[in-house]
Design a protein around this motif. Sequence first.
Motif, PDB file in Angstrom:
ATOM      1  N   LYS A  27     -80.537  59.768  96.805  1.00 55.21           N
ATOM      2  CA  LYS A  27     -79.097  59.703  96.620  1.00 55.21           C
ATOM      3  C   LYS A  27     -78.736  60.100  95.195  1.00 55.21           C
ATOM      4  CE  LYS A  27     -78.208  56.033 100.001  1.00 55.21           C
ATOM      5  NZ  LYS A  27     -77.641  54.669 100.211  1.00 55.21           N
ATOM      6  N   PHE A  28     -77.616  60.787  95.075  1.00 54.78           N
ATOM      7  CA  PHE A  28     -77.090  61.132  93.754  1.00 54.78           C
ATOM      8  C   PHE A  28     -75.645  60.655  93.700  1.00 54.78           C
ATOM      9  CE2 PHE A  28     -74.690  63.595  90.760  1.00 54.78           C
ATOM     10  CZ  PHE A  28     -75.540  63.798  89.684  1.00 54.78           C
ATOM     11  N   TRP A  29     -75.328  59.813  92.745  1.00 49.24           N
ATOM     12  CA  TRP A  29     -73.940  59.408  92.486  1.00 49.24           C
ATOM     13  C   TRP A  29     -73.819  59.169  90.999  1.00 49.24           C
ATOM     14  CZ3 TRP A  29     -73.998  53.751  91.999  1.00 49.24           C
ATOM     15  CH2 TRP A  29     -75.157  53.158  92.506  1.00 49.24           C
ATOM     16  N   HIS A  30     -72.663  59.494  90.448  1.00 52.15           N
ATOM     17  CA  HIS A  30     -72.596  59.668  89.001  1.00 52.15           C
ATOM     18  C   HIS A  30     -72.828  58.376  88.222  1.00 52.15           C
ATOM     19  CE1 HIS A  30     -68.276  58.410  89.218  1.00 52.15           C
ATOM     20  NE2 HIS A  30     -68.465  58.063  87.962  1.00 52.15           N
ATOM     21  N   GLU A  31     -72.482  57.221  88.798  1.00 54.54           N
ATOM     22  CA  GLU A  31     -72.731  55.983  88.073  1.00 54.54           C
ATOM     23  C   GLU A  31     -74.237  55.714  87.959  1.00 54.54           C
ATOM     24  OE1 GLU A  31     -68.785  55.715  90.234  1.00 54.54           O
ATOM     25  OE2 GLU A  31     -70.834  56.278  90.765  1.00 54.54           O
ATOM     26  N   ARG A  32     -74.951  55.907  89.043  1.00 46.83           N
ATOM     27  CA  ARG A  32     -76.412  55.766  89.011  1.00 46.83           C
ATOM     28  C   ARG A  32     -77.020  56.812  88.074  1.00 46.83           C
ATOM     29  NH1 ARG A  32     -80.700  53.013  88.983  1.00 46.83           N
ATOM     30  NH2 ARG A  32     -79.914  51.782  90.728  1.00 46.83           N
ATOM     31  N   ASN A  33     -76.502  58.035  88.133  1.00 47.26           N
ATOM     32  CA  ASN A  33     -77.034  59.080  87.265  1.00 47.26           C
ATOM     33  C   ASN A  33     -76.731  58.782  85.800  1.00 47.26           C
ATOM     34  OD1 ASN A  33     -78.372  61.717  87.061  1.00 47.26           O
ATOM     35  ND2 ASN A  33     -76.398  62.427  86.282  1.00 47.26           N
ATOM     36  N   GLY A  34     -75.590  58.141  85.537  1.00 51.32           N
ATOM     37  CA  GLY A  34     -75.271  57.764  84.162  1.00 51.32           C
ATOM     38  C   GLY A  34     -76.309  56.820  83.589  1.00 51.32           C
ATOM     39  N   LEU A  35     -76.749  55.857  84.408  1.00 45.68           N
ATOM     40  CA  LEU A  35     -77.797  54.931  83.957  1.00 45.68           C
ATOM     41  C   LEU A  35     -79.096  55.686  83.715  1.00 45.68           C
ATOM     42  CD1 LEU A  35     -78.583  51.985  83.387  1.00 45.68           C
ATOM     43  CD2 LEU A  35     -79.254  51.799  85.794  1.00 45.68           C
ATOM     44  N   ARG A  36     -79.398  56.622  84.591  1.00 42.63           N
ATOM     45  CA  ARG A  36     -80.608  57.433  84.433  1.00 42.63           C
ATOM     46  C   ARG A  36     -80.554  58.250  83.137  1.00 42.63           C
ATOM     47  NH1 ARG A  36     -84.698  59.814  87.115  1.00 42.63           N
ATOM     48  NH2 ARG A  36     -85.147  61.995  86.655  1.00 42.63           N
ATOM     49  N   VAL A  37     -79.393  58.789  82.830  1.00 42.50           N
ATOM     50  CA  VAL A  37     -79.227  59.606  81.629  1.00 42.50           C
ATOM     51  C   VAL A  37     -79.494  58.782  80.371  1.00 42.50           C
ATOM     52  CG1 VAL A  37     -77.514  60.798  80.201  1.00 42.50           C
ATOM     53  CG2 VAL A  37     -77.678  61.321  82.640  1.00 42.50           C
ATOM     54  N   VAL A  38     -78.878  57.601  80.280  1.00 40.22           N
ATOM     55  CA  VAL A  38     -79.044  56.820  79.039  1.00 40.22           C
ATOM     56  C   VAL A  38     -80.413  56.170  78.957  1.00 40.22           C
ATOM     57  CG1 VAL A  38     -76.572  56.408  78.809  1.00 40.22           C
ATOM     58  CG2 VAL A  38     -77.979  54.746  80.036  1.00 40.22           C
ATOM     59  N   ASP A  39     -81.038  55.900  80.101  1.00 40.17           N
ATOM     60  CA  ASP A  39     -82.358  55.271  80.075  1.00 40.17           C
ATOM     61  C   ASP A  39     -83.470  56.269  79.778  1.00 40.17           C
ATOM     62  OD1 ASP A  39     -81.403  52.761  80.542  1.00 40.17           O
ATOM     63  OD2 ASP A  39     -82.024  52.654  82.644  1.00 40.17           O
ATOM     64  N   LEU A  40     -83.363  57.474  80.339  1.00 38.23           N
ATOM     65  CA  LEU A  40     -84.486  58.408  80.297  1.00 38.23           C
ATOM     66  C   LEU A  40     -84.225  59.702  79.540  1.00 38.23           C
ATOM     67  CD1 LEU A  40     -85.674  58.157  84.020  1.00 38.23           C
ATOM     68  CD2 LEU A  40     -86.461  56.826  82.062  1.00 38.23           C
ATOM     69  N   LEU A  41     -83.006  60.197  79.561  1.00 30.39           N
ATOM     70  CA  LEU A  41     -82.774  61.567  79.100  1.00 30.39           C
ATOM     71  C   LEU A  41     -82.130  61.670  77.726  1.00 30.39           C
ATOM     72  CD1 LEU A  41     -81.571  63.082  82.503  1.00 30.39           C
ATOM     73  CD2 LEU A  41     -83.878  63.076  81.537  1.00 30.39           C
ATOM     74  N   ASN A  42     -81.151  60.838  77.440  1.00 34.91           N
ATOM     75  CA  ASN A  42     -80.525  60.902  76.121  1.00 34.91           C
ATOM     76  C   ASN A  42     -81.467  60.355  75.057  1.00 34.91           C
ATOM     77  OD1 ASN A  42     -78.228  62.018  77.107  1.00 34.91           O
ATOM     78  ND2 ASN A  42     -76.874  60.319  76.584  1.00 34.91           N
ATOM     79  N   THR A  43     -81.565  61.065  73.957  1.00 24.61           N
ATOM     80  CA  THR A  43     -82.393  60.610  72.843  1.00 24.61           C
ATOM     81  C   THR A  43     -81.641  60.763  71.532  1.00 24.61           C
ATOM     82  OG1 THR A  43     -83.389  62.819  72.573  1.00 24.61           O
ATOM     83  CG2 THR A  43     -84.552  61.249  73.996  1.00 24.61           C
ATOM     84  N   LEU A  44     -82.090  60.023  70.530  1.00 29.75           N
ATOM     85  CA  LEU A  44     -81.563  60.151  69.181  1.00 29.75           C
ATOM     86  C   LEU A  44     -82.730  60.290  68.215  1.00 29.75           C
ATOM     87  CD1 LEU A  44     -78.724  57.450  69.028  1.00 29.75           C
ATOM     88  CD2 LEU A  44     -78.432  59.934  68.990  1.00 29.75           C
ATOM     89  N   ALA A  45     -82.495  60.995  67.117  1.00 32.98           N
ATOM     90  CA  ALA A  45     -83.548  61.183  66.118  1.00 32.98           C
ATOM     91  C   ALA A  45     -83.591  59.991  65.170  1.00 32.98           C
ATOM     92  CB  ALA A  45     -83.300  62.462  65.334  1.00 32.98           C
TER      93      ALA A  45
END
Length: 321
Positions: A27-45
């Motif tokens: 399943k893809f839905w933007h709220e779930r994907n938002g959690l995935r983005v901040v947990d796994l994909l977004n990074t900071l230096a």
Amino acid sequence: HDLGHAPFGHHGEEVLAKLAKKELKMKFWHERNGLRVVDLLNTLADPDGVQDNLLLTYAVRDGIISHCGEVDQNGIRPRRKAIDLERIIKKNQYQPYTWEGCVVKVSDKIAYLGRDIEDALTLRLIPPLQTRRLIRQVREQLGISIRSLSNTAIMHSFIVNLCESSDPDRGLALTREHFELMAMIKKFNYDFIYNHPRLRYYKDYASLILTSIFSVLKECESGDKTLENVLKLQNNYPVLGQYFSEWVLKYSDVGREMSESRALRQYWPTTLSAPLRRSRNMQVYHLVEPSEDYLLACIDFIAGMTDNFAERIFREITALT
């Protein structure tokens, strides 16, 4: 809260949801994907320039995934228990865990009521007769003077009412008149905006763009040759090739292996910077062995695009010169 939103709004989300279901049985839905983005994909230096995951608090992560669902009940309160957020498998399954999360949920619904009407008026989707009729209904429902259906006018009335009507016992609540008005405006938007015939062509356009980009990326899949094919994308599609190569190299085990091996560095595109792999972020895609992770990487990459960038890539892959 909308970091996980796909390009082209909710229709883009529907397109990616269909692709995810067809290709990955997920399943893809933007709220779930938002959690995935901040947990796994977004990074900071960090101060040394090394990329690392955000490591956000539970409350913030909960607010992202729990802002979903319509406000179909008057009076929203935080749920009492902290749960494993991975257990949330559908929209509106749980209320947010914090009052701040509840505010985000209500605010999100209030914000799009007027914004969508204002955009529709700019595009002349709403007949003048229906506009005047809605203004009259708002006046009668609330007993206030309102001359236009601007986003500011609609939001102001709801926000003031929400502040005056809410308390810890009732939760975040509207008066009966405002709650009924919210339902009325939502119905109006569906009747005269979301189902407007003109939007059918826009939806077809958005679908064509997203499915075309996915098809180009999917063609690179070829077992242990997948990464090599991804790197070669730059030969035909310089912009898509560069950005997607960086994506795969940053988040895959193949990319990590390549960056750490001098022998493999000869394949590193000259447009990519070597410090790209200086990261401690979680390894998201496992591509050393053939798996479905590559297709997930494609969907994640497309989901992170803006409308303008998706259109730019579409022009690149369809250009004849």
